[in-house]
Design an enzyme around this catalytic site. Sequence first.
Site, PDB file in Angstrom:
ATOM      1  N   ARG A 106       8.527   1.808 -24.665  1.00  0.00           N
ATOM      2  CA  ARG A 106       8.638   0.734 -23.741  1.00  0.00           C
ATOM      3  C   ARG A 106       9.831  -0.324 -23.701  1.00  0.00           C
ATOM      4  O   ARG A 106      10.314  -0.723 -22.937  1.00  0.00           O
ATOM      5  CB  ARG A 106       7.215  -0.018 -23.763  1.00  0.00           C
ATOM      6  CG  ARG A 106       7.378  -1.583 -22.860  1.00  0.00           C
ATOM      7  CD  ARG A 106       5.793  -2.109 -22.825  1.00  0.00           C
ATOM      8  NE  ARG A 106       4.885  -2.162 -24.042  1.00  0.00           N
ATOM      9  CZ  ARG A 106       5.170  -2.978 -25.039  1.00  0.00           C
ATOM     10  NH1 ARG A 106       6.204  -3.929 -24.884  1.00  0.00           N
ATOM     11  NH2 ARG A 106       4.456  -2.902 -26.119  1.00  0.00           N
ATOM     12  N   ASP A 141      20.417  -8.663  -3.469  1.00  0.00           N
ATOM     13  CA  ASP A 141      19.842  -7.268  -3.174  1.00  0.00           C
ATOM     14  C   ASP A 141      20.730  -6.283  -2.588  1.00  0.00           C
ATOM     15  O   ASP A 141      20.907  -6.430  -1.216  1.00  0.00           O
ATOM     16  CB  ASP A 141      18.385  -7.320  -2.724  1.00  0.00           C
ATOM     17  CG  ASP A 141      17.631  -5.889  -2.363  1.00  0.00           C
ATOM     18  OD1 ASP A 141      18.271  -4.960  -2.548  1.00  0.00           O
ATOM     19  OD2 ASP A 141      16.453  -5.936  -2.512  1.00  0.00           O
ATOM     20  N   LYS A 201      15.883   4.242  -2.970  1.00  0.00           N
ATOM     21  CA  LYS A 201      16.617   4.381  -1.768  1.00  0.00           C
ATOM     22  C   LYS A 201      17.841   5.385  -2.222  1.00  0.00           C
ATOM     23  O   LYS A 201      17.628   6.354  -2.654  1.00  0.00           O
ATOM     24  CB  LYS A 201      16.838   3.263  -1.368  1.00  0.00           C
ATOM     25  CG  LYS A 201      15.595   2.421  -1.077  1.00  0.00           C
ATOM     26  CD  LYS A 201      14.458   2.888  -0.382  1.00  0.00           C
ATOM     27  CE  LYS A 201      13.293   1.838  -0.055  1.00  0.00           C
ATOM     28  NZ  LYS A 201      12.784   1.080  -1.166  1.00  0.00           N
ATOM     29  N   TYR A 250      13.293  -8.089   2.962  1.00  0.00           N
ATOM     30  CA  TYR A 250      12.699  -6.910   2.828  1.00  0.00           C
ATOM     31  C   TYR A 250      11.015  -7.460   2.783  1.00  0.00           C
ATOM     32  O   TYR A 250      10.718  -8.446   2.324  1.00  0.00           O
ATOM     33  CB  TYR A 250      12.699  -5.932   1.731  1.00  0.00           C
ATOM     34  CG  TYR A 250      11.500  -5.103   1.289  1.00  0.00           C
ATOM     35  CD1 TYR A 250      11.257  -4.154   2.317  1.00  0.00           C
ATOM     36  CD2 TYR A 250      11.040  -5.077   0.020  1.00  0.00           C
ATOM     37  CE1 TYR A 250      10.238  -3.306   1.756  1.00  0.00           C
ATOM     38  CE2 TYR A 250      10.027  -4.324  -0.136  1.00  0.00           C
ATOM     39  CZ  TYR A 250       9.682  -3.521   0.561  1.00  0.00           C
ATOM     40  OH  TYR A 250       8.640  -2.543   0.370  1.00  0.00           O
TER      41      TYR A 250
END
Length: 412
Positions: free
Chosen positions: A71, A196, A221, A123
């Site tokens: 992690r 972004d 994406k 978004y």
Amino acid sequence: PPPLSTPPSTPCPLQPQADGMTDQKKGFATRAIHAGQKPDPVTGAVSTPISLATTFVQRSPGEHTGFEYSRTGNPTRQAFEQCLASVENAKHGLCFASGSAATSTIIHMLNSGDHVISIDDVYGGTNRYFSRVAKPAANLKFSFVDLTKPGALEAAVTPKTKLVWLETPTNPTLKVTDIKATAAVTKKLGLTLVVDNTFCSPAIQNPLDLGADIVVHSITKYINGHSDVVMGCVLTNCSKIYEKLKFLQNAIGMVPAPFDCYMAMRGLKTLQVRMKQHSHNAMVVASFLEAHPKVDRVIYPGLKSHPQHETVLKQMRMSGGMVTFFLKGGIKESRQFLEALKLFKLAESLGAVESLAEHPAIMTHAAVPAEQRKKLGISDSLVRLSVGIEEVQDLVSDLKQALDAVKLSSKL
């Protein structure tokens, strides 16, 4: 930790690359293929190995090879983070389990009562997180502002403002904001600017070069590009911001799996050639739609008719693969069109090799309140296309036959 808006006191050194490569020496495509990666020292494998280990042996308590627990850090993830930092001209990169996880981690840097200014056409998932999660749970304030308008940012600033959140182009109306001009304002006011960059990818636009403090991507994406990985990332040149985000990445724990990092790193290798084809195909599609009698209006950064076309030419190297258009009519005509598509798949998401079509008001932006959608122009006639890299004439033929299936009312 220092306040979010505090700039680093000294320039941040380049993040070391596993292969010794620096941004100044190699071109984009070369860095996308090689940065952060070198042949495996044990086997000589050319591809970066997938390290599934959750824990790593220490020579003595507290003495390790750079990895303790997966992690906190993982060899496969680290290689990908270094490659991402290289292609975005960043000094530091961090990966997260999704773009939304990356967004959430950035917002965790703020304190109760802080104020965030966001581009209005953001978004839908980001809007939902800001308005329905972070606002009530963390007592944060959010203002949604059209940052393409001169003076709008300055007018929205309050004494509690700490961060400005920008998408450019926006999702789904493809507004383009001047990043350099926005950064000049945020730096003057001591605010942190987050961009972004998902719709462009690092192959088209590099916000850090234009003055942004943080860049975020939905790797799902264009960077991954194959509709088979969900992931996000954050890039920055500021060591103080990086250290805070690295702490939060480990403390909150929203990290991606090593296998997903391997898959997305493989996708990144072909990003430049894919973006060239996406942009070429999208320009042909946008031009076709703009001339079609059943289409009311087309929004595409590459068209001269785009409201911010001059800004596009200043900060984007290509025009990208996203096309938004408005059919004549309403929801009935939109359904007729979308149901008739064959090659374009009716599905959410974007940025993959295959072409996708969606209806934002019902699908990706359904979480945005109706009155806000109306104000933004996200109407029932708006259709968003993610133009893939298929043969462009096949895409145009599919759009043509789907438009032929639309039966316009005699009143239109």
